[in-house]
Write a protein that holds these residues in place. Structure first.
Motif, PDB file in Angstrom:
ATOM      1  N   ASN A 162     -40.379  31.248 -28.053  1.00 14.68           N
ATOM      2  CA  ASN A 162     -40.668  32.621 -28.310  1.00 14.68           C
ATOM      3  C   ASN A 162     -40.192  33.569 -29.144  1.00 14.68           C
ATOM      4  O   ASN A 162     -40.751  33.924 -29.818  1.00 14.68           O
ATOM      5  N   LEU A 163     -38.740  33.007 -29.785  1.00 20.99           N
ATOM      6  CA  LEU A 163     -38.742  33.132 -31.575  1.00 20.99           C
ATOM      7  C   LEU A 163     -38.973  33.375 -31.848  1.00 20.99           C
ATOM      8  O   LEU A 163     -40.342  34.367 -32.620  1.00 20.99           O
ATOM      9  N   VAL A 164     -39.769  32.427 -32.575  1.00 23.79           N
ATOM     10  CA  VAL A 164     -41.643  31.764 -33.464  1.00 23.79           C
ATOM     11  C   VAL A 164     -42.324  32.516 -33.145  1.00 23.79           C
ATOM     12  O   VAL A 164     -42.917  32.868 -33.833  1.00 23.79           O
ATOM     13  N   SER A 165     -43.166  33.001 -31.957  1.00 22.40           N
ATOM     14  CA  SER A 165     -43.626  33.699 -31.546  1.00 22.40           C
ATOM     15  C   SER A 165     -43.908  34.553 -31.858  1.00 22.40           C
ATOM     16  O   SER A 165     -44.851  35.273 -32.338  1.00 22.40           O
ATOM     17  N   THR A 166     -42.566  35.334 -31.093  1.00 20.95           N
ATOM     18  CA  THR A 166     -42.107  36.714 -31.877  1.00 20.95           C
ATOM     19  C   THR A 166     -42.237  36.938 -33.133  1.00 20.95           C
ATOM     20  O   THR A 166     -43.024  38.346 -33.495  1.00 20.95           O
ATOM     21  N   LEU A 167     -41.972  36.690 -33.855  1.00 21.99           N
ATOM     22  CA  LEU A 167     -41.027  36.756 -35.535  1.00 21.99           C
ATOM     23  C   LEU A 167     -42.705  35.878 -36.585  1.00 21.99           C
ATOM     24  O   LEU A 167     -42.839  36.843 -37.900  1.00 21.99           O
ATOM     25  N   VAL A 168     -43.250  34.613 -36.380  1.00 22.01           N
ATOM     26  CA  VAL A 168     -43.902  33.946 -37.405  1.00 22.01           C
ATOM     27  C   VAL A 168     -45.487  33.985 -36.469  1.00 22.01           C
ATOM     28  O   VAL A 168     -46.579  34.348 -36.952  1.00 22.01           O
ATOM     29  N   LEU A 169     -45.813  33.863 -35.524  1.00 19.39           N
ATOM     30  CA  LEU A 169     -47.396  34.045 -35.129  1.00 19.39           C
ATOM     31  C   LEU A 169     -47.847  35.851 -35.029  1.00 19.39           C
ATOM     32  O   LEU A 169     -48.630  35.905 -35.768  1.00 19.39           O
ATOM     33  N   ALA A 170     -46.628  36.589 -34.329  1.00 17.58           N
ATOM     34  CA  ALA A 170     -46.986  37.846 -34.664  1.00 17.58           C
ATOM     35  C   ALA A 170     -47.513  38.323 -37.041  1.00 17.58           C
ATOM     36  O   ALA A 170     -48.415  39.249 -36.907  1.00 17.58           O
ATOM     37  N   ARG A 171     -46.810  37.722 -37.408  1.00 16.35           N
ATOM     38  CA  ARG A 171     -46.855  37.783 -39.024  1.00 16.35           C
ATOM     39  C   ARG A 171     -48.603  37.502 -39.782  1.00 16.35           C
ATOM     40  O   ARG A 171     -49.216  38.253 -39.970  1.00 16.35           O
ATOM     41  N   LEU A 172     -48.397  35.976 -38.504  1.00 16.76           N
ATOM     42  CA  LEU A 172     -50.367  35.493 -38.996  1.00 16.76           C
ATOM     43  C   LEU A 172     -51.055  36.214 -38.674  1.00 16.76           C
ATOM     44  O   LEU A 172     -52.160  36.052 -39.147  1.00 16.76           O
ATOM     45  N   LEU A 173     -51.217  36.400 -37.537  1.00 20.90           N
ATOM     46  CA  LEU A 173     -52.369  37.197 -36.938  1.00 20.90           C
ATOM     47  C   LEU A 173     -52.703  38.829 -37.587  1.00 20.90           C
ATOM     48  O   LEU A 173     -54.174  38.403 -37.660  1.00 20.90           O
ATOM     49  N   HIS A 174     -51.876  39.578 -38.341  1.00 22.09           N
ATOM     50  CA  HIS A 174     -52.275  40.710 -38.630  1.00 22.09           C
ATOM     51  C   HIS A 174     -52.416  40.135 -40.112  1.00 22.09           C
ATOM     52  O   HIS A 174     -52.017  40.560 -40.791  1.00 22.09           O
ATOM     53  N   GLY A 175     -51.754  38.801 -40.924  1.00 22.36           N
ATOM     54  CA  GLY A 175     -51.890  38.700 -41.991  1.00 22.36           C
ATOM     55  C   GLY A 175     -53.330  37.977 -41.953  1.00 22.36           C
ATOM     56  O   GLY A 175     -54.120  38.022 -42.930  1.00 22.36           O
ATOM     57  N   VAL A 176     -53.369  36.844 -40.782  1.00 22.35           N
ATOM     58  CA  VAL A 176     -54.912  35.758 -41.636  1.00 22.35           C
ATOM     59  C   VAL A 176     -55.945  36.368 -40.201  1.00 22.35           C
ATOM     60  O   VAL A 176     -57.257  35.467 -40.832  1.00 22.35           O
ATOM     61  N   GLY A 177     -55.923  37.106 -39.388  1.00 23.61           N
ATOM     62  CA  GLY A 177     -56.883  37.300 -38.275  1.00 23.61           C
ATOM     63  C   GLY A 177     -56.800  36.658 -36.984  1.00 23.61           C
ATOM     64  O   GLY A 177     -56.071  35.613 -36.956  1.00 23.61           O
ATOM     65  N   TRP A 178     -57.486  36.809 -35.709  1.00 25.59           N
ATOM     66  CA  TRP A 178     -57.038  36.145 -34.975  1.00 25.59           C
ATOM     67  C   TRP A 178     -57.782  34.670 -34.735  1.00 25.59           C
ATOM     68  O   TRP A 178     -56.228  33.911 -34.453  1.00 25.59           O
ATOM     69  N   GLU A 179     -58.408  34.401 -35.361  1.00 21.58           N
ATOM     70  CA  GLU A 179     -58.957  33.002 -34.852  1.00 21.58           C
ATOM     71  C   GLU A 179     -58.183  31.719 -35.635  1.00 21.58           C
ATOM     72  O   GLU A 179     -57.753  31.168 -35.246  1.00 21.58           O
ATOM     73  N   ALA A 180     -57.559  32.816 -37.203  1.00 21.08           N
ATOM     74  CA  ALA A 180     -56.927  31.787 -38.034  1.00 21.08           C
ATOM     75  C   ALA A 180     -55.573  31.021 -37.132  1.00 21.08           C
ATOM     76  O   ALA A 180     -55.254  30.719 -37.120  1.00 21.08           O
ATOM     77  N   ALA A 181     -55.397  32.579 -37.120  1.00 23.67           N
ATOM     78  CA  ALA A 181     -53.843  32.449 -36.206  1.00 23.67           C
ATOM     79  C   ALA A 181     -53.494  31.423 -35.126  1.00 23.67           C
ATOM     80  O   ALA A 181     -52.855  30.930 -34.668  1.00 23.67           O
ATOM     81  N   PHE A 182     -54.676  31.812 -33.949  1.00 22.32           N
ATOM     82  CA  PHE A 182     -54.888  31.036 -32.796  1.00 22.32           C
ATOM     83  C   PHE A 182     -54.737  29.510 -33.299  1.00 22.32           C
ATOM     84  O   PHE A 182     -54.704  29.032 -32.413  1.00 22.32           O
ATOM     85  N   ALA A 183     -55.987  29.384 -34.514  1.00 19.76           N
ATOM     86  CA  ALA A 183     -56.385  27.972 -33.857  1.00 19.76           C
ATOM     87  C   ALA A 183     -55.540  27.200 -35.350  1.00 19.76           C
ATOM     88  O   ALA A 183     -55.380  26.351 -34.757  1.00 19.76           O
ATOM     89  N   GLY A 184     -55.092  27.858 -36.038  1.00 25.44           N
ATOM     90  CA  GLY A 184     -53.484  27.265 -36.970  1.00 25.44           C
ATOM     91  C   GLY A 184     -52.764  26.580 -36.212  1.00 25.44           C
ATOM     92  O   GLY A 184     -51.831  26.048 -36.125  1.00 25.44           O
ATOM     93  N   SER A 185     -52.132  27.745 -35.131  1.00 25.57           N
ATOM     94  CA  SER A 185     -51.320  27.323 -34.296  1.00 25.57           C
ATOM     95  C   SER A 185     -51.070  26.033 -33.579  1.00 25.57           C
ATOM     96  O   SER A 185     -50.678  25.485 -32.797  1.00 25.57           O
TER      97      SER A 185
END
Length: 439
Positions: A162-185
């Motif tokens: 949950n912490l990774v999702s809050t801190l890391v995925l949130a930054r990826l989402l706003h850094g590389v965009g929706w598709e890249a963040a979710f597909a990369g995860s």
């Protein structure tokens, strides 16, 4: 020296696995699957506003994502428990990883609301197969006395996800965009799948479960397995402990915490996000403490669970009745206490574990795990309906929590003596049988 004497000398019950470094390694691979599943499960919590824009939906449609995901998760618990008992941990975990990875990948490339809903349902189905499997893995590789600590550690790793999702995925989402963040995860799902296929084993050598008789098949056996687990007071007590303790934090973290802190308490989104992170950090610390206490003092299980419910109710009520906006110290205290909800819910499994024989552990755990998620779904919906009916009055809407806590506590108090008596009977029976183990 007999096997019983060897186990006793090591502080284990007869038939207990030895634990050790290899057990830690295998269990770590299994729990890494749960870690990734929680990252995927909670990823929507940091992408809610982006989802509104991407799918052109309102708040009610957004909440449907969480409710559907929890509905699928809760509905799958008993089937998953039966699957684990019948097929073993590795097979069920493999299916779970494939499903939740496909769900996360599908969510990345969903172009419509309907497709996104299907993807989240698929993710919830795969996610449902992870925790019960990890609990079963722990009972197969570690001595029974380590059960409470191993279960709490599994929950702690989940909160780290949950912490990774809050801190890391949130930054990826706003850094590389929706598709890249979710597909990369989603690549994390592929990684744990490879590890699991290469190194995971259901049990150590020499501790294979007895082969399941051919008669243990079909609908009649399934009904009998569920009925036998349900008849045990410890299983039902575990369900109600899980029901009563877990849901306030789930409701706060999954959906309503951020709107409450921003709209009702006037905080910025950044400050509200920090308070949500505090809930996760508190959960991780308290989980370690609760695990140690229950492992050393078995009688502390019910006082810990009821104490958590009482403290949670008190700290939940104070911001609700506080005139105007609550002071920051109160909101911080509330979030710290909400962090105890997850560890307290894990105690429910420690009531069901001694109540069921090894061949019914998955079924019993599945029944218990339904409790908190049923309560969470009910409260998520109730809060939303009350907010709409009262014009976003959080004082009224958040009071729904007390109704479910009252119902849960009444059931816990009703079942506690029967569960304790039945557990004592099983303990005496196991000690008597160990005396007759042949040399």
């Amino acid at each position: 020296m007999s096997s019983a004497d060897t186990a006793a000398a090591a502080g284990r019950l007869p038939g207990d696995p030895p634990g050790g470094r290899r057990a830690v390694l295998v269990w770590s691979i299994g729990v890494s699957v749960y870690f990734v599943a929680v990252i995927f499960r909670t990823s929507l919590g940091v992408a809610g506003l982006d989802a509104v824009q991407r799918f052109h939906i309102n708040a009610s449609a957004l909440s449907t994502f969480s409710i559907l995901q929890l509905l699928v998760y809760a509905g799958m618990q008993i089937p998953v428990g039966l699957m684990v008992d019948r097929l073993g941990t590795k097979r069920v975990l493999t299916l779970g990883v494939v499903l939740f990875t496909l769900g996360q990948l599908g969510f990345a490339f969903s172009s419509s609301y309907a497709m996104a809903l299907v993807s989240r349902a698929l993710l919830g189905c795969g996610d449902a197969m992870t925790f019960i499997s990890v609990l079963r893995l722990g009972t197969r590789w570690f001595p029974a006395r380590r059960g409470p600590l191993v279960a709490q550690l599994a929950g702690l790793v989940g909160m780290a996800g949950n912490l990774v999702s809050t801190l890391v995925l949130a930054r990826l989402l706003h850094g590389v965009g929706w598709e890249a963040a979710f597909a990369g995860s989603a690549l994390a799902g592929v990684a744990v799948l490879v590890l699991m296929l290469l190194f995971l084993k259901d049990h150590p050598e020499g501790f294979e479960p007895a082969p399941m008789p051919a008669t243990h098949r079909g609908a009649a056996y399934v009904r009998a397995q569920i009925a036998a687990a349900w008849r045990e007071p410890g299983t039902r007590l575990g369900l109600w402990v899980h029901f009563t303790t877990q849901f306030p934090a789930m409701v706060f973290l999954l959906l309503w915490g951020l709107p409450f802190l921003v709209q009702a308490q006037g905080l910025s989104r950044g400050t509200a996000g920090e308070l949500l992170t505090l809930v996760v950090l508190s959960n991780m610390v308290i989980g370690l403490v609760y695990g140690q206490i229950v492992a050393r003092h078995h009688a502390a299980r019910l006082p810990l669970a009821l104490g958590t419910v009482g403290t949670t109710a008190t700290l939940w009520a104070m911001p609700v009745v506080w005139p105007g906006q609550s002071p920051m110290w109160l909101l911080v205290a509330m979030c710290v206490v909400l962090g105890a909800c997850g560890p307290a819910s894990m105690i429910g499994f420690d009531f069901a574990r001694p109540a069921n024989p090894p061949e019914r552990q998955g079924t019993g755990s599945g029944i218990v795990n339904m409790g908190g998620f049923i309560a969470s779904m009910t409260t998520l919906l109730a809060v939303g309906v009350l907010l709409d009916a009262t014009g976003d009055n959080y004082r009224v809407a958040f009071s729904a929590v007390f109704v479910l806590q009252t119902a849960g506590v009444s059931q816990i108090l009703r079942l506690r003596k029967r569960a304790a008596r039945r557990e004592r009977e099983r303990l005496v029976a196991s000690r008597v049988s160990s005396v007759h183990v042949p040399v």
